[in-house]
Design a protein around this motif. Structure first.
Motif, short mmCIF file in Angstrom:
data_model
loop_
_atom_site.label_atom_id
_atom_site.label_comp_id
_atom_site.label_asym_id
_atom_site.label_seq_id
_atom_site.Cartn_x
_atom_site.Cartn_y
_atom_site.Cartn_z
N TRP A 1 -73.62 -17.74 108.22
CA TRP A 1 -72.66 -18.65 107.60
C TRP A 1 -73.27 -20.01 107.31
CZ3 TRP A 1 -68.81 -16.76 105.15
CH2 TRP A 1 -68.33 -15.51 105.52
N LEU A 2 -74.30 -20.39 108.07
CA LEU A 2 -75.05 -21.61 107.74
C LEU A 2 -75.74 -21.42 106.40
CD1 LEU A 2 -76.18 -24.39 108.34
CD2 LEU A 2 -77.89 -23.32 109.83
N SER A 3 -76.38 -20.29 106.22
CA SER A 3 -77.03 -19.99 104.94
C SER A 3 -76.01 -20.01 103.79
CB SER A 3 -77.69 -18.61 105.02
OG SER A 3 -78.17 -18.21 103.76
N SER A 4 -74.88 -19.39 104.01
CA SER A 4 -73.86 -19.32 102.96
C SER A 4 -73.31 -20.70 102.61
CB SER A 4 -72.71 -18.41 103.40
OG SER A 4 -73.16 -17.09 103.59
N SER A 5 -73.10 -21.53 103.62
CA SER A 5 -72.56 -22.87 103.36
C SER A 5 -73.56 -23.71 102.57
CB SER A 5 -72.20 -23.57 104.68
OG SER A 5 -73.35 -23.82 105.46
N LEU A 6 -74.85 -23.55 102.86
CA LEU A 6 -75.87 -24.28 102.10
C LEU A 6 -75.88 -23.84 100.65
CD1 LEU A 6 -78.90 -24.30 104.60
CD2 LEU A 6 -77.26 -26.13 104.15
N GLY A 7 -75.65 -22.54 100.44
CA GLY A 7 -75.61 -22.03 99.08
C GLY A 7 -74.45 -22.60 98.29
N ARG A 8 -73.28 -22.64 98.91
CA ARG A 8 -72.11 -23.19 98.23
C ARG A 8 -72.31 -24.69 97.98
NH1 ARG A 8 -70.87 -18.37 99.24
NH2 ARG A 8 -68.72 -17.60 99.14
N TRP A 9 -72.87 -25.38 98.96
CA TRP A 9 -73.15 -26.81 98.82
C TRP A 9 -74.04 -27.05 97.61
CZ3 TRP A 9 -77.30 -30.11 98.73
CH2 TRP A 9 -77.07 -31.45 99.04
N GLY A 10 -75.10 -26.24 97.50
CA GLY A 10 -76.02 -26.40 96.38
C GLY A 10 -75.36 -26.11 95.04
N GLN A 11 -74.53 -25.06 95.00
CA GLN A 11 -73.83 -24.73 93.76
C GLN A 11 -72.91 -25.86 93.31
OE1 GLN A 11 -71.88 -21.06 94.78
NE2 GLN A 11 -73.72 -19.82 94.52
N SER B 1 -81.80 -8.22 114.38
CA SER B 1 -81.53 -6.90 113.77
C SER B 1 -80.14 -6.90 113.12
CB SER B 1 -81.63 -5.79 114.82
OG SER B 1 -82.93 -5.73 115.35
N TYR B 2 -79.85 -7.94 112.38
CA TYR B 2 -78.53 -8.17 111.78
C TYR B 2 -78.44 -7.39 110.47
CZ TYR B 2 -74.44 -11.13 110.52
OH TYR B 2 -73.19 -11.61 110.19
N ASP B 3 -78.21 -6.10 110.58
CA ASP B 3 -78.14 -5.22 109.42
C ASP B 3 -76.71 -5.24 108.89
OD1 ASP B 3 -78.74 -3.33 107.54
OD2 ASP B 3 -79.06 -1.68 108.95
N HIS B 4 -76.35 -6.37 108.30
CA HIS B 4 -74.94 -6.67 107.99
C HIS B 4 -74.75 -6.81 106.48
CE1 HIS B 4 -71.05 -8.66 108.02
NE2 HIS B 4 -70.95 -8.42 109.32
N THR B 5 -73.66 -6.24 105.98
CA THR B 5 -73.38 -6.27 104.55
C THR B 5 -73.40 -7.67 103.96
OG1 THR B 5 -71.78 -5.59 102.86
CG2 THR B 5 -70.87 -6.28 104.99
N ASP B 6 -72.87 -8.66 104.68
CA ASP B 6 -72.79 -10.02 104.15
C ASP B 6 -74.18 -10.64 103.98
OD1 ASP B 6 -70.07 -9.80 104.15
OD2 ASP B 6 -69.74 -10.99 105.95
N ALA B 7 -75.07 -10.38 104.93
CA ALA B 7 -76.42 -10.94 104.86
C ALA B 7 -77.19 -10.37 103.67
CB ALA B 7 -77.17 -10.67 106.16
N TRP B 8 -77.08 -9.05 103.47
CA TRP B 8 -77.78 -8.44 102.34
C TRP B 8 -77.19 -8.91 101.02
CZ3 TRP B 8 -81.91 -7.16 104.46
CH2 TRP B 8 -81.99 -6.44 105.65
N TYR B 9 -75.90 -9.15 100.99
CA TYR B 9 -75.26 -9.64 99.77
C TYR B 9 -75.81 -11.01 99.38
CZ TYR B 9 -71.65 -11.07 96.47
OH TYR B 9 -70.99 -11.52 95.34
N VAL B 10 -75.93 -11.90 100.36
CA VAL B 10 -76.47 -13.23 100.08
C VAL B 10 -77.90 -13.13 99.56
CG1 VAL B 10 -77.19 -15.42 101.11
CG2 VAL B 10 -74.95 -14.47 101.65
N LEU B 11 -78.72 -12.32 100.22
CA LEU B 11 -80.10 -12.17 99.75
C LEU B 11 -80.14 -11.54 98.36
CD1 LEU B 11 -82.05 -10.98 102.93
CD2 LEU B 11 -82.03 -13.26 101.88
#
Length: 299
Positions: A108-118, A144-154
């Motif tokens: 969620w830190l990664s995601s918030s940075l992305g929204r901030w940048g956008q 080992s965070y094999d999570h749908t949200d993480a792959w979506y962001v990448l």
């Protein structure tokens, strides 16, 4: 009987307000009801009563998730309001990590940075992209965070960014990450129509024919088999089972259709999935409208 069950369920939910933090209740408000204001109230109250750093960490990354989503729901022209909530989301994620390091907070830190940048503009998005990627990789490879949200962001990052030497964008890696995101979706949390739409768009833009898909996807399998680091391995996930793989939404193998044929198939499947269910959430209705519009354009 239905009325009795509903009353019992409401009673159980109300009792959770007075118990120790209930992560399932918070997630139910977020995913099943999309009642972000109620979840925010519950999280704030729970935070004041948290009994341990671990519990604080669990609450705080959900606060980050909540702030980001409420920011997304503001009007597009309310840049100040959106920026404030994305910054709040970033701060909550960092506080969660300070309480206890965990993969969800990194995501969620990664995601918030992305929204901030956008919100700030193209240059800010580009400048923060490596930081976003690194936080997702900490979650994926460190936990080992094999999570749908993480792959979506990448998948979004690698698709939207320019390639080298400007940045690390790569359309094929993006599609592999998006395929993994779709395959890892948690069905109890919704239909994930956004992933179907995004993968469809990426495949349509790549535009490989069946012959090229057969050659390139089989090459990917060699790299997939060689890699041991999770994030690196999933760069080649499209080739994980070779070009003869039959996706769950298809009756034919990857090498028996073109990128654009699969792009249409993904949208058709998502449309059918939507129509098999009732009591849709507002976000699902909005995304389905986009899917139908895109289907009409392509067919």
């Amino acid at each position: 009987m239905k009325k009795t069950i509903s009353l019992l369920f409401a009673l159980l939910l109300s009792l959770s307000l007075f118990a120790a933090f209930d992560a399932q209740y918070s997630d139910h408000l977020f995913y099943a009801l999309e009642d972000y204001d109620a979840e925010k109230e519950y999280l704030d109250k729970s935070l004041t009563e948290a009994a341990s750093d671990e519990e604080r960490s669990e609450i705080l990354w959900r606060e980050s998730r909540n702030s980001l989503t409420r920011g997304d729901n503001l009007a597009k022209d309310d840049k100040d309001g959106r920026f404030a909530l994305y910054e709040e989301s970033e701060n909550y994620a960092k506080e969660s990590l300070e309480a206890k390091e965990n993969p969800d907070a990194y995501h969620w830190l990664s995601s918030s940075l992305g929204r901030w940048g956008q919100t700030k503009g193209v240059l800010e998005s580009l400048s923060r992209a490596p930081e976003m990627r690194d936080y997702e990789l900490k979650a994926i490879d460190g936990f080992s965070y094999d999570h749908t949200d993480a792959w979506y962001v990448l998948g979004l990052l690698y698709n939207q960014l320019p390639g080298r030497p400007i940045s690390f964008g790569n359309k094929n890696f993006a599609i592999s990450y998006m395929r993994r995101s779709l395959d890892q979706k948690i069905d109890s949390r919704g239909m994930f129509l956004t992933i179907y739409k995004e993968l469809s768009d990426q495949l349509y833009d790549r535009n490989w024919n069946a012959k090229k898909r057969n050659t390139e996807i089989n090459k990917m399998k060699d790299n997939y088999d060689k890699e041991n680091v999770l994030s690196e391995k999933m760069k080649y996930y499209e080739g994980s089972e070779g070009a003869g793989k039959v996706p769950f939404y298809s009756t034919v193998a990857l090498n028996q259709m073109s990128d654009r044929q699969e792009a249409v198939m993904l949208l058709q499947y998502a449309d059918a999935l939507f129509n098999t269910r009732s009591n849709h959430l507002d976000s699902e209705i909005a995304k389905h409208d986009e899917i139908v519009q895109r289907l009409n354009e392509l067919t």
